[in-house]
Design an enzyme around this catalytic site. Structure first.
Site, mmCIF file in Angstrom:
data_model
loop_
_atom_site.group_PDB
_atom_site.id
_atom_site.type_symbol
_atom_site.label_atom_id
_atom_site.label_comp_id
_atom_site.label_asym_id
_atom_site.label_seq_id
_atom_site.Cartn_x
_atom_site.Cartn_y
_atom_site.Cartn_z
ATOM 1 N N ASP A 216 0.850 -1.189 0.000
ATOM 2 C CA ASP A 216 0.000 0.000 0.000
ATOM 3 C C ASP A 216 0.893 1.248 0.000
ATOM 4 O OD1 ASP A 216 -3.109 0.657 0.409
ATOM 5 O OD2 ASP A 216 -1.973 2.087 1.589
ATOM 6 N N TYR A 355 -2.694 11.301 1.199
ATOM 7 C CA TYR A 355 -3.271 11.239 -0.146
ATOM 8 C C TYR A 355 -3.223 12.613 -0.807
ATOM 9 C CZ TYR A 355 -5.071 6.531 0.647
ATOM 10 O OH TYR A 355 -5.177 5.186 0.877
ATOM 11 N N HIS A 407 -4.646 -7.778 0.145
ATOM 12 C CA HIS A 407 -3.992 -6.483 0.264
ATOM 13 C C HIS A 407 -3.156 -6.368 1.536
ATOM 14 C CE1 HIS A 407 -3.424 -2.265 -0.656
ATOM 15 N NE2 HIS A 407 -3.776 -1.959 0.590
#
Length: 430
Positions: A216, A355, A407
């Site tokens: 990630d 982000y 994930h």
């Protein structure tokens, strides 16, 4: 014979000298203390939530204002009400934060300040000689809790079916704005900056050579460590490779028909990417554009939990099965340990800002030239085809396609993941 006046003068001079000496000494000591607190000092730490915090969390869960049930029988409208209400019931009535708190504190935890931000990390040294230092980076919506299960297998491989020469010294930092690390008060803390910070951290710990691993955000940060190619970094491993060719990425993002001449593995990867861009990217777009708007997930534990659960389709399906009583990979406690850490540290919004800071494409090649190892898990956002990995990483030293895992691979499949890291870095050990 000295007069009384002369004695007074001598005493005054001696007293003045002594006072000046004490002031200078105290000043130097204070400067040293300040330097130790703000430069390269490394101090042990522990975390203990207050009972008031835990009582408040329970009260908020119990007072949740629920929306109407979804109008579909699948996950296409988001996290199913049955899943989140099962989670809420367990969270309020059966979950015990103190178990994971004690486990975290059982490891050596430290804080050091780098560029005016407190960096938290766990460091566990192996008892075996010539252990390979590795820095492992979590992502969102993960935390250091993702990696706790692999500390034992990596640092003490002989107790887990490995060999002494497979041993690692393990360093697991909390990304700035996440968990127990400080929250940046200035702009600029994107993946590139964090990559530089990790090298500073490893050098500060005295490591002259080390490897890095990430998934990630950790994958992007680790890729950037590879791009920056500090001489101390000898190789990296990723379980979410930045390997999608630009033309493939563009086609998937715009929901174009599947390109021709793709292999079976490439077709699967393209379908996964297209699905993610169409159905799973909303959270990243919101946090990338307006992270400060997410006040609700800082104020409502159920709001936070549902936001975290809806990260990707395969993870949500696994978590839904878990709260329906079918444990596989992750337990109810695993899931709530991670969510509760976000809640107690008040990092829902501060973590989202990464982000906003990021200007890099997640899955695109980054021009990493140092040795790279890739593990491709089937339920990742996309399963990396070997053909793409070979093009993206010209110095690919290891590639393996796994049969199970998603994930949060280290968290879901710790035994498999630990074996992957042993195999991945075997060729770079000395």
């Amino acid at each position: 014979m000295k007069t009384i006046k002369q004695y007074k003068q001598n005493f005054t001079g001696i007293f003045t000298f002594a006072l000046l000496f004490l002031m200078i000494t105290a000043g130097l000591a204070q400067k040293k203390q300040i330097a130790n607190n703000t430069s390269e000092s490394i101090r042990p730490c522990e975390y203990h939530a207050t009972q008031t915090q835990l009582d408040d969390l329970k009260r908020r869960i119990q007072n949740t204002k629920w929306p109407d049930k979804e109008l579909v029988t699948d996950n296409t409208q988001g996290v199913p009400q049955a899943t989140i209400q099962s989670l809420a019931k367990y969270w309020a009535n059966d979950y015990d934060w103190r178990k994971i708190e004690n486990k975290i504190n059982s490891y050596p935890n430290f804080i050091t300040k780098i560029d005016e931000v407190d960096i938290h990390f766990i460091q566990v040294k192996s008892k075996h000689k010539n252990a390979l230092p590795i820095i492992i980076t979590h992502g969102w919506p993960g935390s250091i809790i993702e990696q706790l299960k692999i500390i034992g297998p990596l640092t003490d491989p002989t107790a887990y079916g490995g060999k002494a020469e497979d041993a690692f010294d393990v360093i697991i930092p909390s990304i700035p704005g996440y968990g127990f690390s400080g929250k940046p008060t200035e702009l600029g803390w994107g993946p590139e900056k964090i990559a530089q910070t990790w090298v500073t951290l490893m050098k500060r710990l005295g490591y002259q050579e080390f490897v890095a691993q990430g998934g990630d955000w950790g994958a992007l940060i680790t890729d950037m460590m590879g791009v920056q190619a500090a001489p101390e970094l000898i190789a990296l491993h990723t379980n979410m490779a930045g390997a999608v060719p630009n033309e493939i990425n563009a086609a998937a993002f715009t929901d174009q028909p599947e390109p021709t001449n793709l292999s079976i593995d490439e077709k699967k990867a393209y379908g996964q990417l297209a699905f993610f861009y169409k159905h799973g990217l909303a959270y990243a777009q919101e946090m990338g554009n307006r992270p400060q708007t997410l006040y609700a997930i800082e104020d409502s534990p159920i709001g936070l939990a549902s936001w975290i659960l809806d990260h990707d389709a395969r993870s949500l399906e696994l978590i839904s099965r878990t709260f329906a009583g079918k444990n596989e990979g992750l337990t109810k406690d695993d899931i709530l340990d991670n969510i509760t850490l976000y809640w107690l540290t008040n990092t829902a919004v501060s973590s989202s800002r990464l982000y906003w800071e990021n200007k890099l494409a997640f899955f695109a090649p980054k021009n990493v030239k140092i040795p790279v190892a890739v593990s491709a898990f089937p339920d990742e956002i996309y399963t990396t085809p070997k053909s793409w990995a070979e093009k993206a990483y010209p110095n690919l030293v290891y590639f393996n396609k796994l049969e199970k895992g998603g994930h949060f691979a280290a968290w879901e499949q710790p035994e498999t993941f630990s074996k992957e890291l042993r195999a991945a870095f075997k060729s770079v050990r000395k």
